[in-house]
Design an enzyme around this catalytic site. Sequence first.
Site, PDB file in Angstrom:
ATOM      1  CE  LYS A 182      -1.619   6.866  -3.329  1.00 39.53           C
ATOM      2  NZ  LYS A 182      -2.001   5.910  -2.289  1.00 39.53           N
ATOM      3  CG  ASP A 233      -9.053   4.545   1.591  1.00 38.64           C
ATOM      4  OD1 ASP A 233      -8.550   5.269   2.470  1.00 38.64           O
ATOM      5  OD2 ASP A 233      -8.369   3.847   0.829  1.00 38.64           O
ATOM      6  CD  GLU A 255      -4.908   3.395  -2.263  1.00 34.92           C
ATOM      7  OE1 GLU A 255      -5.760   4.192  -1.837  1.00 34.92           O
ATOM      8  OE2 GLU A 255      -3.775   3.753  -2.628  1.00 34.92           O
ATOM      9  CG  ASP A 309      -1.666   1.237   1.486  1.00 41.03           C
ATOM     10  OD1 ASP A 309      -1.700   2.082   0.574  1.00 41.03           O
ATOM     11  OD2 ASP A 309      -2.255   1.381   2.579  1.00 41.03           O
TER      12      ASP A 309
END
Length: 528
Positions: free
Chosen positions: A70, A194, A172, A8
Amino acid sequence: MPKTLGIDLGTTNSCMAVAEGSLSNVIPNREGGRTTPSVVAYKDNGEVLVGLPAKRQAIINPAETIYSVKRLMGRKFSEPEIDSLKYLLPYGLAADPQHGDVRVKLRGTLVSPPEVSAMILKKLKADAEHYLGGPIEKAIVTVPAYFNDSQRQATKDAGAIAGLDVVRIINEPTAASLASGLGGKQDMLIAVYDLGGGTFDVSLLELAKGIFEVKATSGNTYLGGDDFDMRILSWLIDEFKKNEGVDLHAEPKAMQRLKEASEAAKIELSSANSASIALPFIHMDKSLEASLTREQFEAMTKDLVDKTEDPCRKALEAARVQARDVDAIVLVGGMTRMPRVVAKVKEIFGKDPYVRANPDEVVAAGAALQGSIMGGEIAEVLLLDVTPLSLGLRTVGDGFKVLIERNTTIPIRRSETFTTTEDGQTFVRIGIFQGEQPKASQNHPLGEFELVGVKPQAAGKPRIEVTFEINADGLLRVTAKDKETGQKQAIVIKPSTGLDRDMVDRLAKEARAPGGSVASAPSGPPAS
Ligand code: AMP
């Protein structure tokens, strides 16, 4: 058999796991942490620190400590989101002179976001090898469901530069649903909510006869824990200015300390009713002392929590279901520990979320389980994903013709026939875009190519078949064929990260060579 590492690769923290059949285990890093801060620090002496050591020295090296990379993956410098980030991040950003992709400015060089991410992946790989006592070559890396093709490609590049063969990129929320333990015999509809450090994703998954299918995804790539930290940070700056008449904005070291203190206060407020913040000598001999209650914090972040509602409604709409049809809600991401967030989830879906023990680890655990599925160790579970955004090409007058609609299950292949607009035309230019806007130019450009050798005919006569194909990784290939002549031309879309393929290959080779280490100097073209 060598293990496939489930990774992850998070905005704030990264986590890794390996699976043994249907059981996955999180692998601690060398510092003993179950998650690793996604922070890379480039020091004056050429040393590169990754993870906790990088985070710890951030205060004294703010301009060369790269976090939240990211958010930059696969993006152009000209994108509006990058515009706002330029002012928030303590390190410099610039445009790649050739592709216009965003680059990190580091002491006279420009470094690509995949190269920075690769440093994180290299550390994870090295720590996993140390822990497991054997080489790791393959990895499954997760990305937010909303990531477009460029961002997915950039993530693959990061893996290659780190010396990892990224055998699959998975969403994810898909990984989380797999690891959430809901994959039994019972058919159900699952919502995965999430809220991590930098992104918010919501996915609706249907589990039927042991098969997961993502019915819809939605989200916001610019909503996460960092924004909550920023609210506390801004409040602290205002308070200090009011009390001491000093503006701390221009002091990078003070800003870094404020950021860390803000995050710590936020985390404390998930379990306590108030948090005190003390930063001695924040400006010369002046110290900052403040106290924040949970109620105050909830009031200053209400709009951020509320912002998660719209994507949930959109996902429900896209899946053509009602909130009450959802059987289980899985919480992912550290921010879901905030009580107000849990209350919001309950408000949206009308039921208590299914709380996993550790929302920070569930995605990596799912990625590792995907490795077991691919290795044939888990036979009964199948994963199906959907395209997060529509894909199509530019037509006359900046029109946008969608070939693959968003939320289409992948892998998928769609073909459509196009023609020319002028007499005697011998080539056509095909511009490929991703997005939901009616005009091509308003969407995200993925690539462009020319199909040459079209038989010259009157306008509207030639028949050119364009095929869009998305493989199981979610990566797009486009081919074109002149149906008149039957001649098929192989068309390759340039990698959309703007990274030179040779460079990626060279760095990947270097990473695999014995002695390839994390502590290498940054590479990249000179800054303009
Ligand atoms: P993740 O991307 O899942 O690692 O989530 C990281 C985000 O969750 C960061 O913004 C953290 O500050 C935040 N976070 C971690 N633990 C907590 C907590 N107990 N309460 C609130 N936020 C948290």
